[in-house]
Enzyme design. Sequence first.
Site, PDB file in Angstrom:
ATOM      1  CD  GLU A 390      -1.480   2.384   1.981  1.00 44.22           C
ATOM      2  OE1 GLU A 390      -2.264   3.348   2.040  1.00 44.22           O
ATOM      3  OE2 GLU A 390      -0.330   2.419   2.491  1.00 44.22           O
ATOM      4  CD  GLU A 391       2.782   2.993   4.006  1.00 46.02           C
ATOM      5  OE1 GLU A 391       2.600   4.021   3.345  1.00 46.02           O
ATOM      6  OE2 GLU A 391       2.427   2.880   5.194  1.00 46.02           O
ATOM      7  CG  HIS A 503       5.103   7.204   6.189  1.00 45.24           C
ATOM      8  ND1 HIS A 503       4.842   7.589   4.906  1.00 45.24           N
ATOM      9  CD2 HIS A 503       4.076   6.388   6.539  1.00 45.24           C
ATOM     10  CE1 HIS A 503       3.695   7.046   4.494  1.00 45.24           C
ATOM     11  NE2 HIS A 503       3.209   6.324   5.474  1.00 45.24           N
TER      12      HIS A 503
END
Length: 698
Positions: A390-391, A503
């Site tokens: 997804e990132e 993150h």
Amino acid sequence: MSLNLTKPNSSFTLCSFLFLVILVVIGLYTVHHLPRNPKNALLFRQLFLSSATNYTVSSYLRSLTSHPHLAGTKPSLETIHYVKTHFQNLGLETHTVPFRTLLSYPLHASVSMLFSNGTVFNLPLNEMGISNYDVSSGLIQPYHAFSPSGTVQGKVVFANHGTEDDYGVLGRMGVKVSGCIVMVKKGDSLGRGAVVEIAEKMGALGVLLYAEGDVSRGSFGFGVERGTVMKGVGDPLTPGWAGVEDGERLELDDNKVAERFPGIPSLPLPFESAQLILESLRGPLAPQRWRDSGRSNLSRVGPGLVMVNLTYEGEKKLATIYNVFAVIRGLEEPDRYVLMGNHRDAWTYGAVDPNSGTAALLDIARRYALLMRKGWKPRRTIIFCSWDAEEFGMIGSTEWVEQNLVNLGAKATAYLNVDCAVQGPGFFAGATPQLDNLIFEVTKKVKDPDSEVATIYDKWKTMNGKSNIERLTGVDSDFAPFLQHAGVPSVDIYYGRDFPVYHTVFDSFNWMINNADPFFWRHVAVAGVWGLLGLHLADDPILPFDYLSYAKQLQEYTDTLSRVLDASISLIPLAASIQELTSAAKQANDETKNLMVLELTDGLLALKIRALNDRLMLAERGFLDTDGIKGKEWFKHLIYGPRSNQRSKLDFFPGISDAIAESTRMSGRDRDATIQHEIWRVARAIQRAAAALRGEVI
Ligand SMILES: *[C@@H]1O[C@H](CO)[C@@H](O)[C@H](O)[C@H]1NC(C)=O
Ligand SMILES: *[C@@H]1O[C@H](CO)[C@@H](O)[C@H](O)[C@H]1NC(C)=O
Ligand SMILES: *[C@@H]1O[C@H](CO)[C@@H](O)[C@H](O)[C@H]1NC(C)=O
Ligand SMILES: *[C@@H]1O[C@H](CO)[C@@H](O)[C@H](O)[C@H]1NC(C)=O
């Protein structure tokens, strides 16, 4: 005596046997054809709530975050295995679906300041106290995935948050950014990719991005924010179709691929390194409001005194990613799906992003399995989805949606997403509007984790003066392909927002227990809401969708439009289509009420309910348009989706929003025609939704 009695007795036995057979046949028939006993469904929901535990969720999170697990790296295989084994141990039907997609990793990065006396100073790029970055161990240095490799050298200009307005301010001060490296402070209004895209358009050579951090929220120093800068979603080599192992793949230098990546290199900078550059800047004084945060040593905007050399070398390469699924087959309607999804891949340890959500998903699976042991079978099929990559741009979910587009279009009733389940205090929800009422009802059933007696709903209401459901207009988690490409009604829920370790290497289990959820009751609350939503959508005989709230929301959007548009543009087509949707919604709500009180025991009722449910499910698909949003054709939903121009305040009707922004450069007549066309397109989409809900051709 025995003889005398035998005869009547045996004939009685035969009669009662036949009678019993008939009863059993009727019984079997009714078991399969009656709507299920609502009392049982209620009991199962209560059992779901009462089986909540904080220690299970906590132990899942501890295991999931024991090491970094970036998509496509070896350590991520262990995390995949953990999730798969969890589902299997619960006795759930489990599938792993691999894709071969393009990912991006750093090889080398440096940023140096070159002083006029010849001194070269290399700025620290890594997080303080961390040195063991190594892709093979899974811990990756801060970088921007899909940034091009290259060296650029130039003076630096500070562009605040990097919005087009910010460049306007610089322009009015006489500061040009073309030929310069732009330094941007992360703000809420723009995503990372958009920051780079706008800087490139302005002629910048490269971008340095830093975050102010928030010392008030823990003594973790400053992490450095990783992230993708790719445009659009999904595997860039397989745009619009699934990146399966031996499938078609575009070449890296194909235009369609190249246009997904920025043309200039960019890097995230630690706060301290950014300060050193800011202090060296010359040129005009920065506007007061650019300095207001008080944490940056910003005084002048540049261009600088010193030259800065930004060098980045990365590799884009094919990697195998894995989505993991667990399926609970529905009893009455196995061909209708309720999807509950969360991504599993993380930039680092992923305690908040995304594994607080994974821990909640795994706990819902545990509790649903318990319900099954007590005799529960959902009416519809439930699919737990654990997405990969997804990132890098919603790659795992997008490839899967593309692969399953027809089945999802025909059978998916709802997609329930949770990404960063727990970031801090306060409940937040986003949804397509037909799900609003269900969310309100469910949050009234779950205890607020931060109070003794209140429900989530009570606290949520007092938080903003009203319980506010956001709309899924951003492209920032895995609901994007489901809603914006496939037209599946969607939900996204979370606790807290804007956590400072986003993150960074500090997004760890320790940060979670020290800052966001010491005893895991917020996790339990998210799992409670998420799991109850799943139970209602899977078990309610009639789908709990209310399209009146959709119509109401569309009317509010239209009112907003009427305030920003010239009178020369007609909103009548929109108003008329919303009218159609309103009356179809009223009719559907009436039918729901009538069908719920009927006690018919024949198959006809089941068919009627099924037909109504299909209309409720398919209405959302009406908002899709084959041609999609202009310039971003993969995005098919005309109500919710990405808008190109961030200056526009209209965060709905992306096509109209873009047309308004674009048309500022046009003459009056062309401008009106461009906007009017987009209004007609939205009106037709709403008409299609209304017709699907009505369920009758003209
Ligand atoms: C060059 O200039 C920088 C910045 O003013 C200073 O820190 C450094 O000591 C200077 N180096 C020499 C060799 O003068
Ligand atoms: C900002 O400037 C002050 C004074 O020059 C200095 O003490 C401080 O370290 C600077 N802050 C950063 C983050 O560089
Ligand atoms: C910029 O830095 C890189 C990496 O240190 C170096 O290879 C390159 O020669 C530098 N470029 C210039 C123009 O000095
Ligand atoms: C679960 O909650 C109780 C009560 O708040 C707390 O004492 C316990 O430490 C929690 N367990 C975990 C694993 O967080």
